[in-house]
Design an enzyme around this catalytic site. Sequence first.
Site, PDB file in Angstrom:
ATOM      1  CB  SER A 138      -0.918   0.004   1.217  1.00  0.00           C
ATOM      2  OG  SER A 138      -0.171  -0.099   2.403  1.00  0.00           O
ATOM      3  CG  HIS A 191      -1.758   4.356   4.095  1.00  0.00           C
ATOM      4  ND1 HIS A 191      -3.000   3.865   4.425  1.00  0.00           N
ATOM      5  CD2 HIS A 191      -1.017   3.276   3.723  1.00  0.00           C
ATOM      6  CE1 HIS A 191      -3.017   2.555   4.244  1.00  0.00           C
ATOM      7  NE2 HIS A 191      -1.835   2.179   3.826  1.00  0.00           N
TER       8      HIS A 191
END
Length: 272
Positions: A138, A191
């Site tokens: 991710s 993230h």
Amino acid sequence: MATPAALPPLPFNPGRVRTYLVRLPLFTRLVLVVILAFWLLELQTLWSVVQWGALIPNEIGIGTMYRLNTYPFIHSGFFHALLNALALTPLIERFEAEHGTLTAVALFIGPLSTFPAGLYILVEKVLLHRNTPVVGSSVWVFLLLGSEAIKTYKSNPSFSLGPYKIPTWTSPLFACVFVSLLVSNVSFLGHLCAITIGYFFGLGWMKVFMPPEKILRWIEGKLNLLGRLPHYVSVDQKTYGRYGVLPTSNPAGVSGSQTPMSYLGSSQRLGS
């Protein structure tokens, strides 16, 4: 005798999916194979793959610098690996098509892995005094989202949300918050670090880390990579060129146009 009920149509065309997979470029295939290999290794119980390769701030030292490169390939379970692979495949495939295989290898094994990791360690360990381990591809998905948002912002500075004008560059931040709220066990900080490095890449601040095309052509010619490696994308085969589509040449009096290159993506907590 009653005839059996017809099966409902599939929500996708298997033929198109097969064609798409067959045409995936070399580095994209290798990334997916490595993700699959690490997931298969996780099935055994003698050795913890996650513990070995995760990005753990307190475990980073001279002998464990490999963690800065292994964490994107390792996942905390089958669904984590599957969802990340599905999100990453079209993004990294497009990136490789636009930049070439050698450039993709140099960037994803180099700064596009190590820089988000370094920023995460700096914030997590030095500023927050925590030691949360993170894994998952991710990081690359949100990084590419950040880069795409900057490129889109240059041509389309905002989008409308009701009566509000939202800056385009903020879209990955909304995605980051949404994923953190929707999916449990995701790393909001991980993230966010990936998006930040993606912003730097989209702004062109990381061009210094791009391998010179002259050297890439020499390597490709010397080793005959295009002839030897199936699905290899050479420097001269790139879809758009390194920094996007060049302006088209138009006759005098007609304004030029430019189409920025782009890529897309989504992801899950870098951590388990």
